[in-house]
Design a protein around this motif. Structure first.
Motif, short mmCIF file in Angstrom:
data_model
loop_
_atom_site.label_atom_id
_atom_site.label_comp_id
_atom_site.label_asym_id
_atom_site.label_seq_id
_atom_site.Cartn_x
_atom_site.Cartn_y
_atom_site.Cartn_z
N GLY A 182 0.83 -1.19 0.00
CA GLY A 182 0.00 0.00 0.00
C GLY A 182 0.86 1.24 0.00
O GLY A 182 2.02 1.21 0.44
N VAL A 183 0.32 2.34 -0.50
CA VAL A 183 1.05 3.61 -0.54
C VAL A 183 0.11 4.70 -0.04
O VAL A 183 -1.01 4.85 -0.52
N LEU A 184 0.58 5.45 0.94
CA LEU A 184 -0.14 6.61 1.45
C LEU A 184 0.37 7.82 0.69
O LEU A 184 1.56 8.15 0.75
N CYS A 185 -0.50 8.47 -0.07
CA CYS A 185 -0.08 9.46 -1.07
C CYS A 185 -0.28 10.89 -0.58
O CYS A 185 -1.31 11.21 0.01
N ASP A 186 0.71 11.72 -0.85
CA ASP A 186 0.60 13.14 -0.50
C ASP A 186 1.33 14.02 -1.50
O ASP A 186 1.84 15.08 -1.15
N GLY A 187 1.40 13.55 -2.75
CA GLY A 187 2.03 14.36 -3.78
C GLY A 187 3.53 14.44 -3.64
O GLY A 187 4.17 13.57 -3.03
N PRO A 188 4.15 15.49 -4.19
CA PRO A 188 5.61 15.63 -4.12
C PRO A 188 6.06 15.88 -2.69
O PRO A 188 5.34 16.44 -1.87
N SER A 189 7.27 15.45 -2.38
CA SER A 189 7.82 15.63 -1.04
C SER A 189 8.00 17.11 -0.73
O SER A 189 8.41 17.89 -1.61
N PRO A 190 7.72 17.52 0.51
CA PRO A 190 7.91 18.94 0.85
C PRO A 190 9.36 19.36 0.83
O PRO A 190 9.67 20.51 0.58
N GLU A 191 10.25 18.42 1.10
CA GLU A 191 11.69 18.71 1.09
C GLU A 191 12.42 17.57 0.40
O GLU A 191 12.08 16.40 0.58
N ASN A 192 13.40 17.91 -0.40
CA ASN A 192 14.24 16.90 -1.03
C ASN A 192 15.56 16.72 -0.28
O ASN A 192 16.45 16.01 -0.73
N ILE A 193 15.68 17.41 0.86
CA ILE A 193 16.87 17.31 1.68
C ILE A 193 16.58 16.34 2.82
O ILE A 193 15.52 16.40 3.44
N ALA A 194 17.51 15.45 3.10
CA ALA A 194 17.31 14.45 4.14
C ALA A 194 17.43 15.08 5.52
O ALA A 194 17.77 16.26 5.69
N SER A 195 17.16 14.26 6.54
CA SER A 195 17.18 14.75 7.92
C SER A 195 18.61 14.93 8.42
O SER A 195 19.57 14.41 7.84
#
Length: 875
Positions: free
Chosen positions: A767-780
């Motif tokens: 399953g995939v919980l979808c929320d569009g593009p990631s808010p940040e492309n930088i990791a933690s």
């Protein structure tokens, strides 16, 4: 609420501004000379019309549907009028032609605004009543003034004065209410309370339908006026009204797709196409009166008839309405001069009358608790008596996206219909006639081009990459070929450059045809037959086209498109039986043409998060959005799921998974095994994009990992995180602590969109919980807390959270810890022994605090991998 109040203020003040402009011009002008030059007046009206359209669309999305209908109707009125004034100001039209250009449009809006005003007074909306009726009466007096110079001009200005005064008062009141957040409001201008909004909730997008009906009323008025002798004939001055109607109907199509109303969006997409064709004919009327080839209007009438049948599922009244347009298309086919002949104009007269009734019923039912019967249950009653048919429930899952979250319904029905129309339009032969004299260009360019581009955009928003590619590429090809072949650019010459361009399209379509093998038989035939059309275009460009080949292949493609149109329309209406589209011709591992795709549900819905939680509780692994990139997760209390996620990821043994929590309280069972300073640091730093590497210990046994614990962390340490993401924390609240790794095979780039999760990991994901593009492309940011008791923290990686901010947080925690303050997360549960331990720990840290900043260690990325932690999995 303040935002909606601001949009309402823009709408009311926009109406006031336009009324003031026309008021000043009306009082200051004479029959011989206008106070404001026509060009300037037209530009100002267009600017105000754009503001009103913005306010109308914004209020439509906030359920203020009657006000939205009013704003969009007035916007169309002033946009059409402004364009007419510009044509007169630029001498495209003579001043004497102003009356015949304006009267048909003003007549339609006079009636439309009167209907909106009548509905407003019924539902006790006094402000909207005054605004709508005031502009309606002003338009009526403007018609009188155009018919008899000097008559009605003052009355027009007086009506606009009323609108201006009412609008300024209430618009200023609403603006003041919004700016002060409800603290100040003028008497009688307060925002509607929730009880007043109930009648307008959950009515779909009826305001968009109302605006589309107004545009049909406008077109019918323009076409019927020559028949009634109001104006001499259809002319260039009517083009602004007709194309304004077409543009607004295309815009409303987007709102209708947003409201998940595929049938209405398809129908009004068709009527928008008619508006552009009518305007095109009127534009060419001074030079030539184009005739419409017989096959195309007949095909168009068939499509309208099919839509009429399926519209009956909404209501009997809405099923009858498209039949008028079926008759209209038949009238166009029966009379060579189409829009210029009495039969076609007579049908438009009938459409005008029926549309006026439809407008009143639709607008009234939109805002009133008491509904006018429209025959909603007849279709369902009939279908239930036919045992072989099962009607599909019109529930929330009807337009579930192919992959992920989407705000729009499926646009494939309109996309296939556009190809039907474009294909049968190009079967027309021009021979020795001037290409503009044959009514083909609007059908090909608007139906095959503009409408298909709209459908492709909607398909892309729904995650249907292949379908969006097909519609956009084919739309571009129809547009280029239509303008080249039927726009007068082609002529008798043949061009090598045109042939090169067609070859480029053919190569691209070869890739589309190969991709269609993985989708369905129908799509493969669809792409293959279009390739045959491209071959006919190429042969025509080089002058080697065999007789009849182009007509034959376009008819074949048109029939395939018609089958696809009918199949999607039928299958979206009936659950069984289904018109077959065929299985994929080629099937590879992880690619099933959409037949084995795991659930992709929108993360913004609580029911979706609950669905994914149930999958994880049953041992499934799922993709999930975070405050950085997408991750692959498994419940810690399901060791089998943790092992599965480790294997799906193809994780190297020296790159373990991390553990995530949704609250510090989830560590309560093991708090006595963790450092108080560490707990304080966690409380201060989380939730955030900070991952903490802490010492491994027996405390991990409490989470039910069993033998799968070896896949989380290293023998010495484990990475733990509390994400700053509402969707993620809500899911963890339901499931408990989770094991996390990046949602991509080891060594590949991070996953930054929900569509990429399935694309990279295939059917192994449950399953995939979808929320569009990631808010940040930088990791933690990954912090080493293994030696935190000594007053030292290190950094494995500096990511989204700057190093300076982390150090500041740690310094503040140390100061509080030295002062004897306890961790707020366990303040109510701490025993005296724990408090004593906090105090003693604080005393020990006093020695180290002075040199804390200088003692901070920073570990390089290479050192990180040597220590056994996978940076990708820490996220």
């Amino acid at each position: 609420m303040a935002q909606y109040s601001l949009h309402g203020s823009i709408g009311i003040l926009g109406i006031s501004g336009g009324s003031l402009l026309l008021l000043v011009n009306g009082y200051g002008s004479s029959p011989e000379k206008e106070l404001i030059p026509y060009t300037a007046l037209g530009i100002l009206l267009i600017v105000i019309a754009v503001l009103l359209a913005y306010a109308g669309i914004s209020r439509s999305l906030s359920h203020a549907q009657l006000f939205s209908s009013l704003c969009l109707t007035v916007s169309a009125l002033w946009l059409g009028s402004g364009l007419v004034y510009i044509l007169v100001g630029q001498a495209v039209l003579q001043r004497a032609e102003l009356r015949s250009a304006l009267v048909p449009g003003l007549a339609a809006f006079t009636l439309a605004l009167l209907i909106i005003g009548f509905v407003a007074v019924i539902v006790k909306k006094a402000v909207l009543f005054l605004l709508a009726v005031g502009i309606s009466l002003a338009s009526a007096h403007q018609i009188a003034g155009l018919s008899a110079p000097g008559f009605g001009q003052s009355a027009t200005a007086a009506n606009y004065l009323l609108v201006c005064v009412v609008g300024v008062y209430f618009g200023s009141g609403r603006l003041l209410y919004g700016i002060t957040h409800g603290k100040l409001e003028l008497p009688g201008t307060g925002s509607r309370r929730k009880a007043q909004l109930k009648t307008e909730q959950n009515r779909g997008c009826d305001d968009a339908v109302s605006v589309c009906l107004v545009m049909n009323l406008l077109s019918a008025s323009v076409l019927a006026c020559p028949l009634l002798g109001v104006v001499p004939q259809l002319s260039t001055g009517h083009v602004p009204w007709l194309w304004t109607a077409g543009v607004f109907q295309l815009g409303m199509c987007v709102l209708l797709y947003r409201a998940m109303d595929t049938l209405a969006a398809t129908f009004y997409g068709f009527t928008a196409l008619l508006r552009f064709a009518e305007g095109y004919s009127a534009l060419l009327s001074p030079m030539v009166q184009p005739f419409s080839p017989v096959p195309f209007p007949v095909v168009f009438s068939v499509l309208f008839f099919i839509l009429a049948l399926f519209h009956c599922q909404k209501s009997l009244l809405e099923g009858i309405y498209p039949l008028f347009f079926t008759a209209y298309c038949i009238a166009i086919a029966a009379q060579p001069r189409g829009f210029f002949q009495g039969g076609t104009q007579g049908v438009q007269g009938a459409i005008f009358v029926f549309t006026a009734g439809m407008l009143f019923i639709t607008t009234f039912n939109m805002v009133s608790a008491t509904m006018i019967p429209t025959g909603r249950r007849y279709f369902k009653t009939l279908v239930t008596r036919i045992k072989s048919l099962t009607l599909r429930a019109n529930d929330k899952d009807l337009h579930v996206p192919h992959l992920g979250y989407s705000k729009y319904a499926d646009a494939e029905v309109l996309g296939h219909a556009c190809n039907v129309l474009a294909a049968f339009a190009v079967t027309a032969t021009v021979d020795d006639l001037h290409p503009l004299s044959v009514l083909v260009l609007p059908w090909v360019v608007i139906a095959g081009g503009a409408l298909q581009l709209l459908c492709g955009s909607v398909a892309f928003a729904r995650g249907k990459t292949f379908e969006s590619t097909v519609f956009i590429v084919y739309g571009m090809m129809w547009t280029v070929w239509g303008l080249t072949r039927y726009g007068g650019f082609y002529g008798e010459t043949r061009s090598f450059q045109v042939a090169v361009g067609i070859i480029s399209f053919m190569l691209f379509n070869c890739l589309v045809t190969i991709a269609a093998l993985f989708l369905s038989v129908t799509w493969f035939i669809y792409a293959l037959t279009f390739q045959l059309i491209l071959i006919s275009f190429l042969l025509d460009a080089v002058g080697a086209l065999p007789y009849g080949y182009d007509i034959g292949v376009t008819i074949i493609f048109g029939l395939v498109s018609f089958y696809s149109f009918l199949a999607h329309l039928f299958n979206s209406t009936f659950e069984s039986p289904q018109i077959p589209l065929g299985k994929p011709l080629v099937k590879l591992s992880g690619v099933g043409g959409g037949t084995e795709i795991c659930p992709h549900v929108p993360g913004r819905k609580a029911t979706s998060v609950q669905q994914i939680a149930e999958i994880m509780k049953n041992g499934g692994i799922c993709g999930m959005p975070t405050d950085t990139v997408y991750v692959l997760v498994a419940a810690c209390n399901r060791p089998d799921a943790v092992v599965k996620a480790f294997k799906v990821k193809k994780q190297a043994q020296d790159r373990p998974m991390s553990m995530w929590i949704s609250s510090i309280k989830q560590l309560e069972p093991v708090r006595h095994l963790l450092s108080p300073l560490l707990l304080d640091f966690m409380e201060a730093a989380w939730p955030s994009s900070i991952s903490m590497v802490i010492p491994r210990g027996p405390w991990m046994d409490t989470f039910g990992l069993g033998d799968a614990a070896k896949h989380i962390g290293t023998p010495q340490s484990i990475a733990i995180r509390y994400p700053d993401c509402a969707v993620a924390t809500h899911l963890i609240n339901m499931v408990g602590p989770i094991a996390v790794t990046s949602a991509n095979p080891s060594g590949e780039a991070d996953t930054t969109h929900h569509n990429q999760v399935f694309a990279k990991l295939g059917k192994n994901v449950d399953g995939v919980l979808c929320d569009g593009p990631s808010p940040e492309n930088i990791a933690s940011t990954v912090v080493d807390c293994t030696k935190i008791e000594t007053g030292h923290i290190g950094f494995f990686r500096v990511g989204l959270i700057p190093k300076s901010k982390v150090l500041q947080i740690f310094e503040d925690v140390q100061k509080r810890h030295i002062g004897g303050q306890i961790n707020p997360a366990f303040e109510n549960d701490l025993h005296p022994s724990d408090t004593q331990r906090n105090t003693s720990s604080g005393e020990d840290d006093t020695v180290e605090s002075g040199s804390e900043n200088s003692a901070i260690s920073t570990v390089s990325l290479e050192q990180t991998f040597e220590m056994g932690h996978d940076i990708d999995t820490l996220l």
